[in-house]
Design an enzyme around this catalytic site. Structure first.
Site, PDB file in Angstrom:
ATOM      1  NE  ARG A  63      53.445  49.938  76.052  1.00  0.00           N
ATOM      2  CZ  ARG A  63      52.582  49.553  75.225  1.00  0.00           C
ATOM      3  NH1 ARG A  63      51.221  49.532  75.602  1.00  0.00           N
ATOM      4  NH2 ARG A  63      52.950  49.405  73.911  1.00  0.00           N
ATOM      5  CD  GLU A 116      49.569  34.328 104.301  1.00  0.00           C
ATOM      6  OE1 GLU A 116      50.887  33.896 104.154  1.00  0.00           O
ATOM      7  OE2 GLU A 116      48.609  34.072 103.466  1.00  0.00           O
ATOM      8  CG  ASP A 150      49.664  48.176  72.802  1.00  0.00           C
ATOM      9  OD1 ASP A 150      50.770  48.175  72.076  1.00  0.00           O
ATOM     10  OD2 ASP A 150      49.505  48.699  73.704  1.00  0.00           O
ATOM     11  N   PRO A 181      46.273  38.580  94.912  1.00  0.00           N
ATOM     12  CG  PRO A 181      47.238  36.671  95.957  1.00  0.00           C
ATOM     13  CD  PRO A 181      46.918  38.030  96.261  1.00  0.00           C
TER      14      PRO A 181
HETATM   15  N1  JEW Z   1      47.992  38.960  99.449  1.00  0.00           N
HETATM   16  C1  JEW Z   1      48.263  37.908  99.289  1.00  0.00           C
HETATM   17  C2  JEW Z   1      48.791  36.485  99.683  1.00  0.00           C
HETATM   18  C3  JEW Z   1      47.674  35.699  99.808  1.00  0.00           C
HETATM   19  C4  JEW Z   1      47.853  34.313  99.893  1.00  0.00           C
HETATM   20  C5  JEW Z   1      49.347  34.117  99.703  1.00  0.00           C
HETATM   21  C6  JEW Z   1      50.392  34.702  99.733  1.00  0.00           C
HETATM   22  C7  JEW Z   1      50.167  36.229  99.497  1.00  0.00           C
HETATM   23  C8  JEW Z   1      51.280  36.852  99.409  1.00  0.00           C
HETATM   24  N2  JEW Z   1      51.065  38.435  99.136  1.00  0.00           N
HETATM   25  C9  JEW Z   1      51.130  39.244 100.084  1.00  0.00           C
HETATM   26  C10 JEW Z   1      50.883  40.605  99.496  1.00  0.00           C
HETATM   27  C11 JEW Z   1      50.600  40.364  98.018  1.00  0.00           C
HETATM   28  C12 JEW Z   1      50.467  41.003  96.818  1.00  0.00           C
HETATM   29  C13 JEW Z   1      50.167  40.489  95.696  1.00  0.00           C
HETATM   30  C14 JEW Z   1      50.296  39.236  95.457  1.00  0.00           C
HETATM   31  C15 JEW Z   1      49.977  38.694  94.390  1.00  0.00           C
HETATM   32  C16 JEW Z   1      49.215  39.199  92.864  1.00  0.00           C
HETATM   33  C17 JEW Z   1      49.151  38.099  92.262  1.00  0.00           C
HETATM   34  N3  JEW Z   1      48.550  38.236  90.894  1.00  0.00           N
HETATM   35  N4  JEW Z   1      49.803  37.115  92.725  1.00  0.00           N
HETATM   36  N5  JEW Z   1      50.221  37.278  93.697  1.00  0.00           N
HETATM   37  C18 JEW Z   1      50.350  38.365  96.435  1.00  0.00           C
HETATM   38  C19 JEW Z   1      50.764  38.934  97.654  1.00  0.00           C
END
Ligand code: JEW
Length: 250
Positions: A161, A119, A176, A92
């Site tokens: 793609r 996490e 695109d 994220p």
């Molecule tokens: N890291 C982390 C995390 C941090 C806080 C709360 C929850 C998570 C869960 N999580 C664990 C792995 C992981 C991978 C990618 C996403 C992800 C990507 C987008 N764009 N949104 N979420 C989330 C992921």
């Protein structure tokens, strides 16, 4: 392109066997290998996570299994003749995934995806591999998933793609919405196909006119209308020619 994915949910990547990516694999344009991270967790319970230093909620993915998995994945890829790997870590807190980043990633001959769960992964893992290859930490949007596997599916399809020969000319990615060019930063407008009448709804007359200039103008206007409505932030980035009132193809 070679793609490796290391995950605790290999079955999540089954969709990479169908549709565009599946066809690219069958045609030999893409080699995708999926690995189970737990194969490198050697305790009785194949443990891949532990409590976070400093306290806090949830669990963190451990260095041990990831280090062994990525080392073995690299060794196997080099053995198979691959080169120039880049590590892609969905998170994220990563760089926003855009068509520009998709194009950047498509230029790598080998992508190794490390979708985490819990996490996230102990930060020493990305620090370690940043010394050996480009590491892209990528967010696919401003929302929080439970893990990175869905992001791997999204990123892989957007990258695949763009690979030569994957999309036929008729499906060219050059038009695109977010690709460079006259229609860049314009959202896709409405599309229509047969039958000409459906539940009392017809087709815009201009699309039946055969007048390519007028059709192009109408399509730009509709794309602009949708962009103003849904993505006003993109309008300022549009090519000024899209505002030209003349009926002409661009
Ligand atoms: N890291 C982390 C995390 C941090 C806080 C709360 C929850 C998570 C869960 N999580 C664990 C792995 C992981 C991978 C990618 C996403 C992800 C990507 C987008 N764009 N949104 N979420 C989330 C992921």
């Amino acid at each position: 392109m070679r793609i490796d994915v290391v995950t605790i949910f290999p079955e999540y990547l089954e969709p990479l066997k169908v549709s565009l990516v599946g066809k690219a694999r069958a045609a030999g344009r893409l080699d995708v290998q999926v690995h189970d991270l737990r194969d490198w967790a050697h305790d009785r319970h194949n443990t891949v996570d532990d409590t976070p230093y400093g306290g806090g909620p949830g669990m963190v993915m451990m260095t041990g299994p990831w280090g062994e998995a990525l080392d073995d994945t690299l060794a196997a890829g080099y053995e198979a003749g691959a080169g120039g790997p880049a590590l892609v870590v969905p998170t994220p807190s990563g760089r926003p995934f855009t068509q520009v980043l998709a194009a950047e990633l498509s230029a790598h001959p080998w992508l190794i995806f490390a979708p985490a769960r819990y996490e996230g992964i102990d930060s020493r893992v990305t620090a370690e591999y940043r010394t050996r290859m480009p590491v892209h930490e990528v967010s696919i949007g401003d929302y929080v998933l439970a893990g990175g596997e869905a992001a791997v599916l999204v990123i892989t399809e957007a990258v695949a793609r763009l690979l030569p020969g994957v999309l036929g000319n008729a499906q060219s990615h050059r038009d695109d919405s977010f690709a460079p060019g006259a229609m860049a930063n314009l959202l896709e407008g409405p599309v229509f196909t047969k039958p000409p009448q459906w539940r009392g709804r017809g087709i815009p007359d201009v699309l039946l006119s055969g007048h390519h200039g007028k059709i192009a103008r109408w399509r730009r206007d509709e794309a602009l209308r949708r962009t103003v409505a849904n993505r006003p932030d993109l309008v300022q980035r549009c090519d000024p020619a899209v505002f030209d009132r003349r009926d002409r193809e661009m």
